[in-house]
Design a protein around this motif. Structure first.
Motif, PDB file in Angstrom:
ATOM      1  N   PHE A  92       0.857  -1.183   0.000  1.00 31.42           N
ATOM      2  CA  PHE A  92       0.000   0.000   0.000  1.00 31.42           C
ATOM      3  C   PHE A  92       0.887   1.224   0.000  1.00 31.42           C
ATOM      4  O   PHE A  92       1.858   1.320   0.744  1.00 31.42           O
ATOM      5  CB  PHE A  92      -0.982   0.009   1.185  1.00 31.42           C
ATOM      6  N   SER A  93       0.576   2.151  -0.895  1.00 33.58           N
ATOM      7  CA  SER A  93       1.372   3.360  -1.062  1.00 33.58           C
ATOM      8  C   SER A  93       0.743   4.134  -2.201  1.00 33.58           C
ATOM      9  O   SER A  93       0.223   3.539  -3.150  1.00 33.58           O
ATOM     10  CB  SER A  93       2.812   2.994  -1.441  1.00 33.58           C
ATOM     11  N   SER A  94       0.746   5.437  -2.106  1.00 32.28           N
ATOM     12  CA  SER A  94       0.275   6.214  -3.248  1.00 32.28           C
ATOM     13  C   SER A  94       1.464   6.807  -3.978  1.00 32.28           C
ATOM     14  O   SER A  94       1.321   7.600  -4.887  1.00 32.28           O
ATOM     15  CB  SER A  94      -0.654   7.339  -2.781  1.00 32.28           C
ATOM     16  N   GLY A  95       2.660   6.394  -3.573  1.00 30.53           N
ATOM     17  CA  GLY A  95       3.801   7.101  -4.133  1.00 30.53           C
ATOM     18  C   GLY A  95       4.942   6.201  -4.557  1.00 30.53           C
ATOM     19  O   GLY A  95       4.746   5.217  -5.272  1.00 30.53           O
ATOM     20  N   ASN A  96       6.144   6.569  -4.104  1.00 35.94           N
ATOM     21  CA  ASN A  96       7.358   5.968  -4.620  1.00 35.94           C
ATOM     22  C   ASN A  96       7.477   4.479  -4.294  1.00 35.94           C
ATOM     23  O   ASN A  96       8.006   3.707  -5.090  1.00 35.94           O
ATOM     24  CB  ASN A  96       8.566   6.737  -4.086  1.00 35.94           C
ATOM     25  N   HIS A  97       6.997   4.073  -3.116  1.00 32.54           N
ATOM     26  CA  HIS A  97       7.108   2.654  -2.755  1.00 32.54           C
ATOM     27  C   HIS A  97       6.280   1.788  -3.713  1.00 32.54           C
ATOM     28  O   HIS A  97       6.725   0.708  -4.136  1.00 32.54           O
ATOM     29  CB  HIS A  97       6.667   2.458  -1.301  1.00 32.54           C
ATOM     30  N   ALA A  98       5.097   2.284  -4.061  1.00 34.94           N
ATOM     31  CA  ALA A  98       4.241   1.540  -5.002  1.00 34.94           C
ATOM     32  C   ALA A  98       4.974   1.307  -6.318  1.00 34.94           C
ATOM     33  O   ALA A  98       4.987   0.192  -6.856  1.00 34.94           O
ATOM     34  CB  ALA A  98       2.952   2.320  -5.268  1.00 34.94           C
ATOM     35  N   GLN A  99       5.593   2.352  -6.820  1.00 36.13           N
ATOM     36  CA  GLN A  99       6.299   2.230  -8.095  1.00 36.13           C
ATOM     37  C   GLN A  99       7.488   1.290  -7.975  1.00 36.13           C
ATOM     38  O   GLN A  99       7.793   0.533  -8.889  1.00 36.13           O
ATOM     39  CB  GLN A  99       6.849   3.599  -8.538  1.00 36.13           C
ATOM     40  N   GLY A 100       8.175   1.364  -6.838  1.00 35.45           N
ATOM     41  CA  GLY A 100       9.340   0.500  -6.632  1.00 35.45           C
ATOM     42  C   GLY A 100       8.937  -0.970  -6.621  1.00 35.45           C
ATOM     43  O   GLY A 100       9.579  -1.810  -7.264  1.00 35.45           O
ATOM     44  N   VAL A 101       7.873  -1.285  -5.894  1.00 32.25           N
ATOM     45  CA  VAL A 101       7.402  -2.675  -5.827  1.00 32.25           C
ATOM     46  C   VAL A 101       6.912  -3.125  -7.204  1.00 32.25           C
ATOM     47  O   VAL A 101       7.232  -4.231  -7.661  1.00 32.25           O
ATOM     48  CB  VAL A 101       6.289  -2.819  -4.765  1.00 32.25           C
ATOM     49  N   ALA A 102       6.157  -2.261  -7.879  1.00 36.98           N
ATOM     50  CA  ALA A 102       5.640  -2.626  -9.200  1.00 36.98           C
ATOM     51  C   ALA A 102       6.786  -2.862 -10.185  1.00 36.98           C
ATOM     52  O   ALA A 102       6.749  -3.800 -10.995  1.00 36.98           O
ATOM     53  CB  ALA A 102       4.703  -1.525  -9.717  1.00 36.98           C
ATOM     54  N   TRP A 103       7.819  -2.035 -10.102  1.00 39.70           N
ATOM     55  CA  TRP A 103       8.978  -2.174 -10.987  1.00 39.70           C
ATOM     56  C   TRP A 103       9.687  -3.509 -10.767  1.00 39.70           C
ATOM     57  O   TRP A 103       9.968  -4.258 -11.706  1.00 39.70           O
ATOM     58  CB  TRP A 103       9.942  -1.005 -10.759  1.00 39.70           C
ATOM     59  N   ALA A 104       9.954  -3.805  -9.494  1.00 33.83           N
ATOM     60  CA  ALA A 104      10.668  -5.056  -9.168  1.00 33.83           C
ATOM     61  C   ALA A 104       9.809  -6.263  -9.539  1.00 33.83           C
ATOM     62  O   ALA A 104      10.309  -7.253 -10.090  1.00 33.83           O
ATOM     63  CB  ALA A 104      11.035  -5.080  -7.690  1.00 33.83           C
ATOM     64  N   ALA A 105       8.512  -6.177  -9.252  1.00 35.96           N
ATOM     65  CA  ALA A 105       7.613  -7.296  -9.545  1.00 35.96           C
ATOM     66  C   ALA A 105       7.569  -7.570 -11.044  1.00 35.96           C
ATOM     67  O   ALA A 105       7.626  -8.722 -11.494  1.00 35.96           O
ATOM     68  CB  ALA A 105       6.214  -6.988  -9.018  1.00 35.96           C
ATOM     69  N   LYS A 106       7.507  -6.509 -11.827  1.00 34.94           N
ATOM     70  CA  LYS A 106       7.456  -6.692 -13.282  1.00 34.94           C
ATOM     71  C   LYS A 106       8.717  -7.407 -13.784  1.00 34.94           C
ATOM     72  O   LYS A 106       8.645  -8.339 -14.572  1.00 34.94           O
ATOM     73  CB  LYS A 106       7.310  -5.337 -13.974  1.00 34.94           C
ATOM     74  N   ARG A 107       9.881  -6.963 -13.289  1.00 32.76           N
ATOM     75  CA  ARG A 107      11.134  -7.570 -13.757  1.00 32.76           C
ATOM     76  C   ARG A 107      11.265  -9.019 -13.326  1.00 32.76           C
ATOM     77  O   ARG A 107      12.006  -9.789 -13.947  1.00 32.76           O
ATOM     78  CB  ARG A 107      12.322  -6.760 -13.253  1.00 32.76           C
ATOM     79  N   LEU A 108      10.591  -9.377 -12.227  1.00 31.67           N
ATOM     80  CA  LEU A 108      10.710 -10.745 -11.723  1.00 31.67           C
ATOM     81  C   LEU A 108       9.514 -11.608 -12.134  1.00 31.67           C
ATOM     82  O   LEU A 108       9.449 -12.778 -11.770  1.00 31.67           O
ATOM     83  CB  LEU A 108      10.835 -10.718 -10.190  1.00 31.67           C
ATOM     84  N   GLY A 109       8.578 -11.011 -12.870  1.00 33.55           N
ATOM     85  CA  GLY A 109       7.409 -11.781 -13.284  1.00 33.55           C
ATOM     86  C   GLY A 109       6.498 -12.149 -12.132  1.00 33.55           C
ATOM     87  O   GLY A 109       5.863 -13.203 -12.132  1.00 33.55           O
ATOM     88  N   ILE A 110       6.430 -11.293 -11.118  1.00 37.17           N
ATOM     89  CA  ILE A 110       5.579 -11.527  -9.944  1.00 37.17           C
ATOM     90  C   ILE A 110       4.347 -10.629 -10.060  1.00 37.17           C
ATOM     91  O   ILE A 110       4.460  -9.457 -10.419  1.00 37.17           O
ATOM     92  CB  ILE A 110       6.366 -11.189  -8.644  1.00 37.17           C
TER      93      ILE A 110
END
Lengths: 337, 337
Positions: A92-110
């Motif tokens: 949960f985050s409306s900001g930078n943490h959300a983007q960070g998790v989404a970025w890492a998840a995309k690269r790892l296929g999660i």
């Protein structure tokens, strides 16, 4: 935690129990730094002269998604086993943490689910969805994002990824300190003697403190949101007071720091400094003009402390510029002074 | 130059004689890149996706002094022998070239004199003097900076350092292309197939063309200042027309390109593109929001060509962001849209 609470502890009901949580370690920070080095180029380090001293600036604003948050997210998500990866992550985050998790998840296929308020800026919502994350909205006034996220995680068997209250996240953010020390050595600067870091929940500051055991640590917060400063002085976690003042530093509006981050910083005798909104705005202008960097308000507070004379230039001074995600209209008003 | 002028050459009196000037070479560019690699970290390279294609952006705005100009200055000044170094260097520029020469001269212990108009922005004058350079003022309306600089150089036995009409300067600027190719390879991108470069006198574009012999080259200029575009189409150097329109791209206001830069670009069949002031402003906003970079108008024209659809995304596309020195008030107005 450092020491016991006062005898007649007014906060007795709030005492934090951390015994069963893994503590972040220096070895974990080094592991995170090794993992990050294989994934991302080091965020650039710049220098400028202050009264004859060379000060180093670590530009985390130039990370993918514009903030240091990719570090912790990468360290956390890569630590998940195959089964956990298949079940996905929730943040949960409306900001930078959300983007960070989404970025890492995309690269790892999660699969990543981000809980974000209905009124979050469209640009942040779109950016998160562009990374393939599912965005679940909630009403800021009537719903708790923590509860929604916990419920989602439980229902799906997914892993909840907190934004700072987590040993992996802290270690991951600390990789910025390892990198900065390498970079300072490479250009002939002394080892970091004093590191100045923006502080919301304290994940970045605690991680860097672990990374740099020989450096003094100063955390910087907006005035009225300087609960880490007060907590460090009291040797006990104190939350932000009732009705805190408005601040442009949206990324630092954490109502209470975490036992994990507080404990690391308290053991290291970290100091806290508060800066005004005007000092933060002046730092954003300085960064644009002198470093040619767009820095968001919360990312500029450590620089603001230096420019305002609240932190003194010295050999080995390292100032962290933690993020660069701005609302362009608000940023234009800041630059216009 | 490429081919002969038309039979009844209307410009016969203007034919440029270049026979006795050393031509810039690819070997010289490689030498410059080796020298720069020992002196400065590579300027960061960023990527963004356009219609499924990964486009690379070379951020020369993050160089010391905020522009690529340190490259040419370093290659030129390090090529001077001990005697020439003792006699010093002279340059004329009110902008990025002045800072680049002053920066290189300071690091090499060479005396630098910069000829700058009396009405140059105080911030640029101060920055040049802060680097230890002597600033000689002149009156834009009544005096010629070329003549003043040539007179000073002659009187002192100093070396005149032109901003683009010089083989060392061109080779030095070209080191940006060598670096970018290394960086693209390191992150798994294809080799540069098409490079898009802002163009004033053409030093950066010609240098990068030499650095990347297998890439197509597009130079980008502001509308009405697109003399390199017209010259490439005519196969003959054409100056900017009378009464060119106002442009925010102060660093690209060159009235006539040089035979050295034109010749390199013409032999490579470089194409020219012109962008409007609105397209340039949109590119500055995009760079601030998406790359968190402050880019000056002249530094943003290649990006403007991409965003405006005048250059197509393709694998191996490399876009150069050449400088980031802005007047904050003007920049704030651009960001406010």
């Amino acid at each position: 935690m450092r020491g016991d609470p006062p005898c007649k502890d007014p906060c007795a009901g709030r005492r934090q129990i951390v015994t069963f949580v893994r503590q972040p370690t220096r070895a974990g920070v080094r592991d995170a730094a090794d993992k990050l080095a294989k994934t991302l180029p080091p965020a650039p380090l710049f220098t400028a002269d202050f009264k004859g001293m060379t000060v180093a600036f670590k530009a985390e604003s130039l990370q993918p998604m514009g903030a240091f948050k990719v570090r912790g997210a990468w360290h956390r998500l890569t630590a998940l086993d195959g089964d956990a990866r298949r079940r996905g992550v929730v943040a949960f985050s409306s900001g930078n943490h959300a983007q960070g998790v989404a970025w890492a998840a995309k690269r790892l296929g999660i699969a990543a689910t981000i809980v974000m308020p209905h009124d979050a800026p469209k640009v942040k919502r779109d950016a998160t969805m562009a990374l393939g994350a599912e965005v679940v909205g909630y009403d800021r006034k009537t719903e708790s994002r923590e509860q929604i996220a916990a419920r989602l995680a439980e229902a799906r068997g997914a892993t909840l990824v907190p934004s700072f209250d987590d040993p992996w996240i802290i270690e991951g953010q600390g990789s910025a300190g390892v990198e900065a020390a390498w970079q300072m050595e490479r250009i002939g600067l002394p080892a970091p003697a004093h590191v100045v870091v923006p502080c919301g929940g304290g994940g970045l500051a605690a991680g860097i403190a672990l990374a740099l055991p020989d450096a003094r640590v100063t955390v910087v917060e907006p005035e009225g949101w300087d609960d880490m400063r007060r907590s460090l002085e009291a040797s006990w976690i104190e939350p932000v007071g009732a009705n805190p003042p408005a601040t442009a530093c949206d990324s630092l509006q954490t109502l209470e720091v975490s036992p994990l981050t507080f404990d690391v910083l308290s053991r290291r005798d970290a100091q806290g400094v508060a800066v005004s909104e005007a000092e933060t705005a002046a730092a954003q202008r300085w960064a644009a003009e002198r470093l040619r960097l767009v820095i968001e308000p919360g990312g500029a507070v450590a620089l603001a402390a230096l420019l305002a004379g609240k932190v003194r230039p010295e050999p080995g001074l390292l100032v962290v510029l933690s993020g660069g995600n701005v609302d362009l209209d608000a940023y234009a008003r800041v630059l216009a002074g």
